[in-house]
Scaffold this active site. Sequence first.
Site, PDB file in Angstrom:
ATOM      1  N   HIS A 143       0.985  -0.807  -0.124  1.00  0.00           N
ATOM      2  CA  HIS A 143      -0.145  -0.267  -0.196  1.00  0.00           C
ATOM      3  C   HIS A 143       0.588   1.040  -0.493  1.00  0.00           C
ATOM      4  O   HIS A 143       1.191   1.515   0.899  1.00  0.00           O
ATOM      5  CB  HIS A 143      -0.319  -0.120   1.012  1.00  0.00           C
ATOM      6  CG  HIS A 143      -1.465  -1.436   1.278  1.00  0.00           C
ATOM      7  ND1 HIS A 143      -3.195  -1.332   0.626  1.00  0.00           N
ATOM      8  CD2 HIS A 143      -2.227  -2.650   1.901  1.00  0.00           C
ATOM      9  CE1 HIS A 143      -3.296  -2.128   1.302  1.00  0.00           C
ATOM     10  NE2 HIS A 143      -2.637  -3.298   1.354  1.00  0.00           N
ATOM     11  N   LEU A 247       1.599  14.756   5.423  1.00  0.00           N
ATOM     12  CA  LEU A 247       1.258  14.912   4.048  1.00  0.00           C
ATOM     13  C   LEU A 247       0.994  16.680   3.837  1.00  0.00           C
ATOM     14  O   LEU A 247       1.963  17.197   2.701  1.00  0.00           O
ATOM     15  CB  LEU A 247       0.482  14.095   3.217  1.00  0.00           C
ATOM     16  CG  LEU A 247       0.932  12.424   3.814  1.00  0.00           C
ATOM     17  CD1 LEU A 247       0.416  11.586   2.721  1.00  0.00           C
ATOM     18  CD2 LEU A 247       2.682  13.014   3.564  1.00  0.00           C
ATOM     19  N   LEU A 346      25.912  21.319 -19.720  1.00  0.00           N
ATOM     20  CA  LEU A 346      27.393  21.086 -18.685  1.00  0.00           C
ATOM     21  C   LEU A 346      28.200  19.983 -19.637  1.00  0.00           C
ATOM     22  O   LEU A 346      29.650  19.189 -19.418  1.00  0.00           O
ATOM     23  CB  LEU A 346      28.200  20.733 -17.345  1.00  0.00           C
ATOM     24  CG  LEU A 346      27.537  21.645 -16.553  1.00  0.00           C
ATOM     25  CD1 LEU A 346      26.619  22.755 -16.046  1.00  0.00           C
ATOM     26  CD2 LEU A 346      28.064  21.306 -15.070  1.00  0.00           C
ATOM     27  N   GLU A 371       5.515  11.772  -1.326  1.00  0.00           N
ATOM     28  CA  GLU A 371       4.400  12.388  -0.894  1.00  0.00           C
ATOM     29  C   GLU A 371       3.544  12.434  -1.506  1.00  0.00           C
ATOM     30  O   GLU A 371       2.871  13.809  -1.904  1.00  0.00           O
ATOM     31  CB  GLU A 371       4.969  13.610  -0.285  1.00  0.00           C
ATOM     32  CG  GLU A 371       6.399  13.868   0.515  1.00  0.00           C
ATOM     33  CD  GLU A 371       5.799  13.949   2.038  1.00  0.00           C
ATOM     34  OE1 GLU A 371       4.184  14.317   2.215  1.00  0.00           O
ATOM     35  OE2 GLU A 371       6.518  13.959   2.688  1.00  0.00           O
TER      36      GLU A 371
END
Length: 392
Positions: A143, A247, A346, A371
């Site tokens: 979950h 949260l 770069l 999150e």
Amino acid sequence: MAQDLYQAPDYFHLDDLLTDEHKLIRDAAREWIKREVTPIIEDVAQKAEFPKQIIDGLAKIGAFGSFIPEEYGGSGLDHISYGIIMQEIERGDSGVRSTASVQSSLVMYPIWKFGSEEQKQKYLPKLATGELMGCFGLTEPNHGSNPSGMETKYKDMGDHYLLNGAKLWISNSPFADIAVVWAKNEKGRIHGLIVERGMKGFSTPETHHKWSLRTSATGELIFDNVKISKENLLPGKSGLGAPLMCLDSARYGIAWGAIGAAMDCYDTALRYAKERIQFGKPIAAFQLQQKKLTEMITEITKAQFLTWRLGVLRDEGRATSAQISMAKRNNVEMALNIARESRQILGAMGITGDYSIMRHMMNLESVITYEGTHDIHLLITGMDITGIPAFV
Ligand code: TGC
Ligand code: FAD
């Protein structure tokens, strides 16, 4: 790692909207990152180690519970200040910001909001100084996006509870002194429990081989008939809404934090583009590179204003969960895109640890997942604007 020459971009003078206190907090955090984090971060990331030596410094810049009232050891600051601190820390490294987010929003916040007076007095002051470190157990092996299905459960044994189950992907778990754990009672109602290291049957194995968030220690929480004192139940709120409130606080901080990572990538790429000569010119002189840099600063500027406004709303008690989801989703994707574009500017140097960009890019792959995933935040906004949940 190369010398830290960071100069924060502020293209639309957002500074004018900050108070003197915000700027002081920001400057202190920025200076601390430069002095204490930049010199060590690449090395600890390469070794996949959490830099425990910075805990004290994090506490001193207010990274642990800046919004918690001073009577409980916090700094009693507003939410914009919390956001600014998260932005500056994530400018240094998302893994370090994770440690601060978890401690502030996922451990101190629920104890402050849902804890008894005794729990607040016992834990909050020590969490604020970093004497105690905490973690937050919601996700389980079966979950992740759907925590309401959690299987971790506790049973009332009369004078104590018995906790069984497992949590996975838990930031700070390998070294945390306490864990705020979400579990169901015999009626299937979700409650928060404070589990302490050393309790019999409680273990926290570390998760290894991560390519992302390597400066943050991640692990499991395993509960095998753990005897929990009844005083350790958070009495103030039950149901999934309780962890979701935590949260909201953490996602709000991440919305700010992601801007920090994006600003660091942009600043590095801009400096490099002005210095790197190819075909007899700095690569910044080529239109293709200017397009990349222009789009980056445009996206950073939009995110800065969206997030500052979110902070104002949160300070007024008006920020909704869906607004927080929108900002977290937008800003993390924005930062990840900027990290990818900056790395290209770069060239080969972008893949080395001499520059921070590749580390930010890999870190942000976790930030876009934890999150609440990018998809879940889209669905939260979708539900808010249509009134129709599309999760199942
Ligand atoms: P749903 O039926 O919508 O809601 C259940 C109850 O909660 C209420 N609610 C909220 N309350 C407070 N704040 C919020 N943001 C809330 N959202 C919903 C809701 O009103 C309801 O209350 P009630 O009284 O009617 O029971 O719940 P659902 O099961 O359908 O799930 C909704 C969904 C998918 C949005 C939610 O489960 C979700 O957000 N899933 C994502 C899971 C997630 O984000 N996990 C994060 C784990 S922690 C972590 O990743 C830490 S990383 C840290 C780091 O290192 O920085
Ligand atoms: P799943 O839920 O299995 O999702 C897999 C994919 O399916 C995703 O792309 C998702 O968007 C998609 N999906 C799922 N449901 C739907 C749907 N209804 N509609 C459309 N798409 C859907 N958790 C904690 O509790 N505490 C922590 O401290 C913590 N720290 C973490 C640190 C790291 C480094 C990481 C990577 C994770 C951490 N997590 C933590 C767990 C994190 O919150 C979960 O990984 C996240 O919520 C997603 O769950 P999952 O990984 O099980 O993915």
